[in-house]
Design a protein around this motif. Sequence first.
Motif, PDB file in Angstrom:
ATOM      1  N   UNK A  48     -30.234  59.024 -22.500  1.00  0.00           N
ATOM      2  CA  UNK A  48     -30.636  60.427 -22.408  1.00  0.00           C
ATOM      3  C   UNK A  48     -29.946  61.263 -23.466  1.00  0.00           C
ATOM      4  N   UNK A  49     -30.520  62.433 -23.745  1.00  0.00           N
ATOM      5  CA  UNK A  49     -29.979  63.341 -24.752  1.00  0.00           C
ATOM      6  C   UNK A  49     -29.797  64.720 -24.126  1.00  0.00           C
ATOM      7  N   UNK A  50     -28.700  65.376 -24.492  1.00  0.00           N
ATOM      8  CA  UNK A  50     -28.458  66.719 -23.957  1.00  0.00           C
ATOM      9  C   UNK A  50     -29.262  67.774 -24.715  1.00  0.00           C
ATOM     10  N   UNK A  51     -29.661  67.469 -25.944  1.00  0.00           N
ATOM     11  CA  UNK A  51     -30.412  68.428 -26.746  1.00  0.00           C
ATOM     12  C   UNK A  51     -31.711  67.842 -27.271  1.00  0.00           C
ATOM     13  N   UNK A  91     -38.618  64.017 -24.566  1.00  0.00           N
ATOM     14  CA  UNK A  91     -39.328  64.761 -23.523  1.00  0.00           C
ATOM     15  C   UNK A  91     -38.393  65.070 -22.363  1.00  0.00           C
ATOM     16  N   UNK A  92     -38.696  66.158 -21.665  1.00  0.00           N
ATOM     17  CA  UNK A  92     -37.910  66.575 -20.503  1.00  0.00           C
ATOM     18  C   UNK A  92     -38.790  67.379 -19.562  1.00  0.00           C
ATOM     19  N   UNK A 135     -33.098  65.012 -21.707  1.00  0.00           N
ATOM     20  CA  UNK A 135     -34.202  64.618 -22.584  1.00  0.00           C
ATOM     21  C   UNK A 135     -34.191  63.104 -22.801  1.00  0.00           C
ATOM     22  N   UNK A 136     -35.386  62.500 -22.876  1.00  0.00           N
ATOM     23  CA  UNK A 136     -35.533  61.053 -23.113  1.00  0.00           C
ATOM     24  C   UNK A 136     -36.590  60.829 -24.176  1.00  0.00           C
ATOM     25  N   UNK A 137     -36.407  59.780 -24.985  1.00  0.00           N
ATOM     26  CA  UNK A 137     -37.418  59.459 -25.989  1.00  0.00           C
ATOM     27  C   UNK A 137     -38.735  59.147 -25.302  1.00  0.00           C
TER      28      UNK A 137
END
Length: 183
Positions: A48-51, A91-92, A135-137
């Motif tokens: 996951x990504x914070x931004x 995407x989120x 956020x996830x790819x």
Amino acid sequence: MKRRIASVVTVAATVATVVGAGVTNASAESARVNSALAVQGGKCTYNGYSGWGPFEAVSRKGKGDEKYNEGYTVRGYKILALRTGKIHDRSAAELSLASKGDKVWVTISHDKGKTWKSCGHKTAKANGQTITSTKYLHSGSDVHNRYMRACAKTGGKVWCADIGNKSNRNHSDGKKRYWWTDS
């Protein structure tokens, strides 16, 4: 051993049903989901990504298309959408007009909706907030066949976006569900 395998299969089926359906009996379904997650390890294994990423242009899946209700699912006055970046394709789930304690997350599948993982839960800390999950790819060189949908828990009820460019009936009730994929 056979009994343990049967229990795991039953729990996995419950997760697929709960994640894919708008749940009306939240406490009973939440208990089933929590039980199922405990059996499966309870953690989302995707990075996951914070931004959103540098220079990202973020929109929502279905925007500009009446077929997809402009990319929104609305319950009462709450608005749920799957937001996606145009450059890095992260995407989120985003929930607008949240109440304190509301939650938002994404569900992700790599087998066309047969099994799902719930990822990136975020909780509203105050009324009126817009909350966004981790956020996830959505696609990429090492991400294949990813189905993704925005989900939320509001007013004690779990519900998910009911729009998308892919659909399936992999649920015990036989109802068609919709998901977003770039593959």
